[in-house]
Design a protein around this motif. Structure first.
Motif, PDB file in Angstrom:
ATOM      1  N   ALA A 118       0.839  -1.203   0.000  1.00 35.30           N
ATOM      2  CA  ALA A 118       0.000   0.000   0.000  1.00 35.30           C
ATOM      3  C   ALA A 118       0.873   1.253   0.000  1.00 35.30           C
ATOM      4  CB  ALA A 118      -0.925  -0.008   1.209  1.00 35.30           C
ATOM      5  N   VAL A 119       1.999   1.205   0.721  1.00 42.33           N
ATOM      6  CA  VAL A 119       2.931   2.338   0.746  1.00 42.33           C
ATOM      7  C   VAL A 119       3.557   2.542  -0.628  1.00 42.33           C
ATOM      8  CG1 VAL A 119       5.163   3.099   1.658  1.00 42.33           C
ATOM      9  CG2 VAL A 119       3.402   2.223   3.215  1.00 42.33           C
ATOM     10  N   LEU A 120       3.949   1.448  -1.284  1.00 43.65           N
ATOM     11  CA  LEU A 120       4.533   1.570  -2.615  1.00 43.65           C
ATOM     12  C   LEU A 120       3.550   2.169  -3.619  1.00 43.65           C
ATOM     13  CD1 LEU A 120       6.547  -1.754  -2.990  1.00 43.65           C
ATOM     14  CD2 LEU A 120       7.468   0.553  -3.171  1.00 43.65           C
ATOM     15  N   VAL A 121       2.275   1.771  -3.491  1.00 44.40           N
ATOM     16  CA  VAL A 121       1.256   2.275  -4.418  1.00 44.40           C
ATOM     17  C   VAL A 121       1.062   3.781  -4.263  1.00 44.40           C
ATOM     18  CG1 VAL A 121      -1.227   2.197  -4.927  1.00 44.40           C
ATOM     19  CG2 VAL A 121       0.054   0.077  -4.634  1.00 44.40           C
ATOM     20  N   THR A 122       1.217   4.298  -3.027  1.00 47.26           N
ATOM     21  CA  THR A 122       0.903   5.705  -2.764  1.00 47.26           C
ATOM     22  C   THR A 122       2.133   6.598  -2.601  1.00 47.26           C
ATOM     23  OG1 THR A 122       0.775   5.187  -0.394  1.00 47.26           O
ATOM     24  CG2 THR A 122      -1.292   5.155  -1.638  1.00 47.26           C
ATOM     25  N   GLN A 123       3.344   6.015  -2.583  1.00 45.29           N
ATOM     26  CA  GLN A 123       4.517   6.824  -2.230  1.00 45.29           C
ATOM     27  C   GLN A 123       4.784   7.961  -3.213  1.00 45.29           C
ATOM     28  OE1 GLN A 123       7.965   4.318  -2.041  1.00 45.29           O
ATOM     29  NE2 GLN A 123       7.910   3.749  -4.210  1.00 45.29           N
ATOM     30  N   HIS A 124       4.430   7.787  -4.484  1.00 50.31           N
ATOM     31  CA  HIS A 124       4.622   8.861  -5.455  1.00 50.31           C
ATOM     32  C   HIS A 124       3.818  10.092  -5.064  1.00 50.31           C
ATOM     33  CE1 HIS A 124       5.202  11.004  -9.181  1.00 50.31           C
ATOM     34  NE2 HIS A 124       3.876  11.091  -9.347  1.00 50.31           N
ATOM     35  N   GLU A 125       2.593   9.861  -4.556  1.00 49.98           N
ATOM     36  CA  GLU A 125       1.730  10.967  -4.125  1.00 49.98           C
ATOM     37  C   GLU A 125       2.371  11.734  -2.971  1.00 49.98           C
ATOM     38  OE1 GLU A 125      -2.940  11.517  -2.717  1.00 49.98           O
ATOM     39  OE2 GLU A 125      -2.277   9.660  -3.682  1.00 49.98           O
ATOM     40  N   PHE A 126       3.024  11.021  -2.070  1.00 51.78           N
ATOM     41  CA  PHE A 126       3.683  11.672  -0.936  1.00 51.78           C
ATOM     42  C   PHE A 126       4.917  12.454  -1.398  1.00 51.78           C
ATOM     43  CE2 PHE A 126       1.064   8.599   1.224  1.00 51.78           C
ATOM     44  CZ  PHE A 126       0.713   9.234   2.402  1.00 51.78           C
ATOM     45  N   ARG A 127       5.716  11.836  -2.275  1.00 52.65           N
ATOM     46  CA  ARG A 127       6.922  12.526  -2.770  1.00 52.65           C
ATOM     47  C   ARG A 127       6.543  13.796  -3.509  1.00 52.65           C
ATOM     48  NH1 ARG A 127       9.248   7.279  -4.061  1.00 52.65           N
ATOM     49  NH2 ARG A 127       8.460   7.505  -6.180  1.00 52.65           N
ATOM     50  N   LYS A 128       5.536  13.712  -4.339  1.00 56.69           N
ATOM     51  CA  LYS A 128       5.097  14.848  -5.150  1.00 56.69           C
ATOM     52  C   LYS A 128       4.647  16.009  -4.263  1.00 56.69           C
ATOM     53  CE  LYS A 128       1.148  14.431  -7.162  1.00 56.69           C
ATOM     54  NZ  LYS A 128       0.043  13.940  -8.032  1.00 56.69           N
ATOM     55  N   SER A 129       4.051  15.679  -3.090  1.00 58.15           N
ATOM     56  CA  SER A 129       3.551  16.715  -2.185  1.00 58.15           C
ATOM     57  C   SER A 129       4.567  17.102  -1.116  1.00 58.15           C
ATOM     58  CB  SER A 129       2.265  16.223  -1.496  1.00 58.15           C
ATOM     59  OG  SER A 129       1.286  15.883  -2.448  1.00 58.15           O
TER      60      SER A 129
END
Length: 402
Positions: free
Chosen positions: A253-264
């Motif tokens: 789940a972290v891998l799926v969403t980590q791009h969203e966190f990095r981008k923000s």
């Protein structure tokens, strides 16, 4: 030959009814029974022309004796039929309260076998107890307030029922649309899966891109399964449960969403206790719940940063065994949840997000998934400081291996 007097006794306690019935039948009366105020009013209306007396317990479920007396006396033809309260409410003000509500008499419990038959005969022959006008005004005002309170409570219950029906209609509409959405989604997802499969075949095992391709492939397959049963977004079923590692589910789940966190520019910290027992769950449903929480956390932090660019921007995911439960917590440093919204967090279609940015189904789905697994959801929040969602799961049955 004289016709037996007919008495209706409204009493929810069977033992009390049988006692009074025996005493009255021994005196030659015919006794009818109603178990609550609503049934009492209905039976009284059916038997109106043949009733000589109504005995009424005050402590009735639903519509109590005071309300029942008021209702009966408001009906045409019931001014001639005496209504007598028979109740354990034996204080002086209880008698006055009963008379103000519309009762013509008052007999306290426990009933006296010696006096009861004479009391009944006196009311049938025309006795009517009176209340002083000053007292009547006091207790009528009290009775009116009580009726208003009950009306408000009933209106609130109706509003809640209406909301549930409205939500049910919306969920039914989603179900009807699901088949069309599934068809539209499956075609591009099948193309994505086929393309990724080709790329995987041409990507060396040691390539850093391979893991990302595998994640895309697994999630495309997951979306295909969800598309085939899209109604599970409204009410998830048990799905195909397997024994799985909570650690692996959280990491994916972290891998799926980590791009969203990095981008923000939001720090995502993960702490997983080693040696956790496995969990029995549907991998798709569990990941769906975790991804929902992570994305909600990211949105809460972004909202905080929009107000204060220098604010702490972090989401912490912790997984640990607490007692006999596996607890997955997602803590953000976002804006927190206003008190007026907290009771509605898991209501379908309720959202605090701007129009067009949320369906209001995310947290509802999370709770349904956790409930289906025999767990529970706990929320801790401070306005302006952040929110923690804690998912409590029972471990898989003993002997299961992940």
């Amino acid at each position: 030959m004289s016709v037996a007097h007919r008495i209706l006794y409204v009493e929810d306690n069977p033992a009390n009814y049988r006692l009074v019935e025996r005493m009255l039948r021994d005196q030659g009366y015919e006794v009818l029974h109603a178990r609550d105020g609503f049934e009492g009013v209905r039976r009284a209306m059916e038997e109106r022309e043949r009733l000589d007396l109504i005995l009424l317990d005050i402590n009735l479920p639903g519509m109590d004796g005071y309300e029942t007396a008021t209702k009966l006396k408001a009906l045409p033809g019931f001014d001639r039929i005496p209504v007598v309260a028979v109740t354990v409410n034996s204080m002086a003000h209880d008698r006055k309260r009963s008379l103000a509500a519309g009762c013509d008499g008052y007999i306290p419990k426990p009933i006296s076998p010696e006096n009861f038959p004479d009391q009944i005969r006196s009311y049938i022959r025309g006795r009517r107890d009176r209340i002083q006008p000053a007292d009547e005004r006091v207790y009528l005002r009290e009775h009116a307030r009580r009726l208003v309170d009950r009306l408000e409570s009933s209106l609130t219950e109706l509003q809640v029922t209406h909301e549930r029906m409205r939500h049910g209609d919306k969920l039914a509409t989603i179900g009807e649309m699901a088949a069309g959405f599934a068809h539209e989604l499956n075609n591009p997802l099948a193309s994505i899966s086929a393309s990724v499969e080709l790329l995987l075949a041409r990507t060396p095992e040691d390539s850093p891109l391979r893991r990302h391709l595998e994640i895309i492939y697994r999630n495309a397959a997951r979306l295909q399964r969800l598309a085939s049963g899209l109604t599970s977004f409204a009410r998830p079923s048990d799905g195909d449960r397997v024994i799985l590692s909570v650690k692996e589910a959280v990491e994916e789940a972290v891998l799926v969403t980590q791009h969203e966190f990095r981008k923000s520019h939001i720090s995502l910290v993960v702490e997983i206790q080693p040696g956790l027992p496995p969990l029995e769950a549907s991998p798709d449903h569990l990941q769906h719940a975790l991804v929902n929480l992570l994305r909600n956390a990211a949105q809460a932090v972004r909202a905080k940063l929009a107000r204060d660019p220098d604010a702490e921007a972090q989401v912490l995911v912790k997984v640990a065994l607490e007692g006999d439960r596996i607890v997955v917590s997602v803590t953000d440093t976002g804006i927190g949840i206003p008190p007026e919204f907290r009771d509605r967090l898991f209501t379908p279609f309720f959202t605090t997000k701007p129009k067009g940015q949320g369906t209001g189904l995310g947290l509802y789905i999370v709770k349904q998934i956790v409930d289906d697994l025999g767990g529970r959801v706990e929320v801790r929040t401070l306005l302006g400081q952040g929110t923690t969602f804690r998912l409590h799961f029972p471990p898989a049955r003993e002997g299961a291996c992940a």
